[in-house]
Structure formats: structure tokens, C-alpha cells
Design an enzyme around this catalytic site. Structure first.
Site, mmCIF file in Angstrom:
data_model
loop_
_atom_site.group_PDB
_atom_site.id
_atom_site.type_symbol
_atom_site.label_atom_id
_atom_site.label_comp_id
_atom_site.label_asym_id
_atom_site.label_seq_id
_atom_site.Cartn_x
_atom_site.Cartn_y
_atom_site.Cartn_z
ATOM 1 N N HIS A 131 1.947 -7.786 13.086
ATOM 2 C CA HIS A 131 0.941 -7.166 12.212
ATOM 3 C C HIS A 131 1.591 -6.096 11.332
ATOM 4 C CE1 HIS A 131 -0.236 -3.991 15.505
ATOM 5 N NE2 HIS A 131 0.578 -3.420 14.645
ATOM 6 N N GLU A 190 -4.085 -8.128 11.542
ATOM 7 C CA GLU A 190 -3.692 -8.792 12.777
ATOM 8 C C GLU A 190 -3.535 -10.295 12.579
ATOM 9 O OE1 GLU A 190 -2.765 -7.164 15.276
ATOM 10 O OE2 GLU A 190 -4.234 -5.772 16.094
ATOM 11 N N ASN A 221 3.397 -8.273 17.416
ATOM 12 C CA ASN A 221 2.789 -9.564 17.043
ATOM 13 C C ASN A 221 2.901 -9.840 15.539
ATOM 14 O OD1 ASN A 221 0.923 -7.844 15.931
ATOM 15 N ND2 ASN A 221 -0.797 -8.487 17.218
ATOM 16 N N ASP A 273 -3.942 3.185 7.626
ATOM 17 C CA ASP A 273 -5.023 2.803 8.540
ATOM 18 C C ASP A 273 -5.489 3.978 9.378
ATOM 19 O OD1 ASP A 273 -2.666 2.911 9.971
ATOM 20 O OD2 ASP A 273 -2.587 0.770 10.387
HETATM 21 C C1 F6R Z 1 0.497 2.295 11.894
HETATM 22 C C2 F6R Z 1 0.410 0.866 11.642
HETATM 23 C C3 F6R Z 1 0.870 -0.153 12.611
HETATM 24 C C4 F6R Z 1 2.214 0.200 13.250
HETATM 25 C C5 F6R Z 1 2.649 -0.883 14.234
HETATM 26 C C6 F6R Z 1 3.928 -0.508 14.945
HETATM 27 O O1 F6R Z 1 -0.023 3.049 10.791
HETATM 28 O O2 F6R Z 1 -0.092 0.496 10.622
HETATM 29 O O3 F6R Z 1 0.966 -1.386 11.964
HETATM 30 O O4 F6R Z 1 3.182 0.333 12.228
HETATM 31 O O5 F6R Z 1 1.635 -1.071 15.178
HETATM 32 O O6 F6R Z 1 3.688 0.600 15.771
HETATM 33 P P1 F6R Z 1 4.866 1.378 16.484
HETATM 34 O O7 F6R Z 1 5.669 2.023 15.389
HETATM 35 O O8 F6R Z 1 4.190 2.400 17.339
HETATM 36 O O9 F6R Z 1 5.663 0.377 17.244
#
Ligand code: F6R
Length: 240
Positions: free
Chosen positions: A138, A143, A136, A67
Site C-alpha cells: 500500500h 490498500e 502489502n 493520510d
Molecule cells: C503513512 C502511510 C503509510 C506508511 C506505510 C509504511 O503516512 O501513508 O502508507 O507509509 O504503512 O509504514 P511504516 O513506515 O511504519 O512501515
């Protein structure tokens, strides 16, 4: 889903790096699906160490990131392109021309999604997809909501994700409100998936993911459909 519980963040990072290293050794021109965020930073540091120790060769590796914020320029230090260069690509012998991140400057989000899917297909699909998980539930920026999307698409970030990610920005207002993200199908088509989680804040999401019940309200629950998923987490994430 296979579950590996590590004592802490360092052990989780080392285990995940071992799996990536094994993939690169077994198939030197493999396609790695890569994630950003705090969770995989330690894993990337371990991979750089292995490269510096002469244990790994990235020269033929191709990569596709999950992403990117939208809109954002690649030189913005909060962009995921910048993150990947900073944490991995600038320190190993990967050919940057073989590294791919959705284009945060694309004029048309839908066209960029279609281009990215065609790119993944042209590479022969993803051999190993690394994921983090949002508080959450995701994965990528798929989401929670009533609907999930199969392929790379432009999506609105939820208030909870904007709040969680504001820790990297000067203020919550500075967090982009949209992102380009691989969809659930792009992720589930990967041949192997490793999902990482660290810290008690991820506990609820992990419990839901492992519950065996699938719901669009917790996108990670869809990983239950895939035959080769490994969760690597620390005790804090696993036990809460
Ligand atoms: C990042 C991504 C997100 C993160 C998620 C957890 O490329 O796709 O889904 O993996 O938001 O983020 P952290 O690791 O910062 O807790």
C-alpha cells in the site's frame, strides 16, 4: 524508477533528507507531501538537525500529509497530526497554519476528501511527495484490492495493515479501522515522488513494485506510471 540502495536506515534517512532539503532550498515556498510511520522518522530527525544548523528555512513551506486515521482527534498521540508535530513541525520554523493533515474528526468522509483535494489544488499541487510502503504494497492507505481510488477518500484498513500498525497501539482492537487517504491520482499528480523502504519485511513489496507490472493488488506498482520517482531503500529491503 530511479533506485538508491543505502547500507542502512541511517544512510537512507540522510539521503531522503538531502532531497527534501534541496527541494526547500530550490523553492522556499514549495508544497511538501509528507508521510508518517516508522520509515520517515529518521529523515525528519535529519531535517530538524539541518534546521538547527541553520541550513534550512521552513518559513514559507506548505505541507499536505498523505493520510490520517478516522475517526481520531488531533491530540491523540497516535494521530498523524500528533506525529507530524512531534517529529517535525514543533522543531522547525514552519508556520503550522501552512501544514495540512486530513481531518480525522470530519463528520462526512466524502466531503472531507473533496475539501482536501480542493486544498491541494489551491496550493498549486505537490512539488515533492514522500512515501513509505506497506508490507502489502500500500501507499498512503490505498490498500490492495479490486479497486483503487483516484482522490482523497475514506477507506477501510485491511487486516494486515491493522496488524502491522497495532505495534503503536495498546492492542489491535484500539487501531482505528478506517482512514482518510489521498488517492492514487493525488499521489501521482505530485511533480516528484520519493518512496522510502527499510528492512527485510518490505522486500516482497519492493520486488513487486519494481517488477514493471501494474496491479491494484499492489498499489505501489502504479508508481511505474510516473516520470520522476526515486526509491531510497536500505540493503535489507532491497536484498531481503
Ligand atoms: C503513512 C502511510 C503509510 C506508511 C506505510 C509504511 O503516512 O501513508 O502508507 O507509509 O504503512 O509504514 P511504516 O513506515 O511504519 O512501515
Amino acid at each position: 524508477m530511479k533506485v538508491i540502495v543505502c547500507k542502512d536506515y541511517a544512510e537512507m534517512s540522510a539521503k531522503a533528507a538531502d532531497i527534501v532539503a534541496a527541494q526547500v532550498t530550490l523553492k522556499p515556498n514549495c508544497v511538501l507531501g509528507l508521510a508518517t510511520g516508522s520509515t520517515p522518522e529518521g529523515m525528519y530527525a535529519c531535517l530538524v538537525k539541518k534546521y538547527e544548523a541553520g541550513e534550512l528555512d521552513f518559513s514559507a513551506v506548505r505541507s499536505v500529509n498523505l493520510d490520517e486515521y478516522y475517526p481520531i482527534t488531533p491530540d491523540n498521540d497516535q494521530s498523524y497530526r500528533y506525529f507530524m508535530n512531534y517529529h517535525l513541525f514543533d522543531h522547525v520554523n514552519i508556520d503550522k497554519a501552512n501544514t495540512n493533515v486530513p481531518d480525522g474528526q470530519a463528520k462526512d468522509g466524502a466531503a472531507e476528501g473533496a475539501r482536501y483535494e480542493a486544498l491541494i489544488a489551491s496550493l498549486g499541487g505537490i512539488d515533492l511527495q514522500i512515501l513509505g510502503i506497506g508490507q502489502n504494497g500500500h501507499i498512503g492507505f490505498n490498500e490492495p484490492g479490486e479497486k483503487l481510488y483516484p482522490y482523497t477518500h475514506l477507506t477501510d484498513l485491511t487486516p494486515s495493515t491493522i496488524k502491522a500498525n497495532s505495534r503503536f497501539f495498546a492492542s489491535e482492537d484500539d487501531v482505528p479501522k478506517q482512514a482518510l487517504s489521498m488517492g492514487m491520482g493525488s499521489i501521482l499528480n505530485a511533480r516528484k515522488i520519493v518512496i522510502m523502504a527499510s528492512g527485510a519485511a518490505k522486500h516482497d513489496a519492493i520486488v513487486k513494485m519494481l517488477s514493471g507490472v501494474m496491479t491494484t493488488q499492489t498499489p505501489a506498482t502504479f508508481l511505474a506510471c510516473h516520470a520522476d520517482v526515486t526509491l531510497i531503500c536500505d540493503e535489507a529491503a532491497y536484498n531481503g
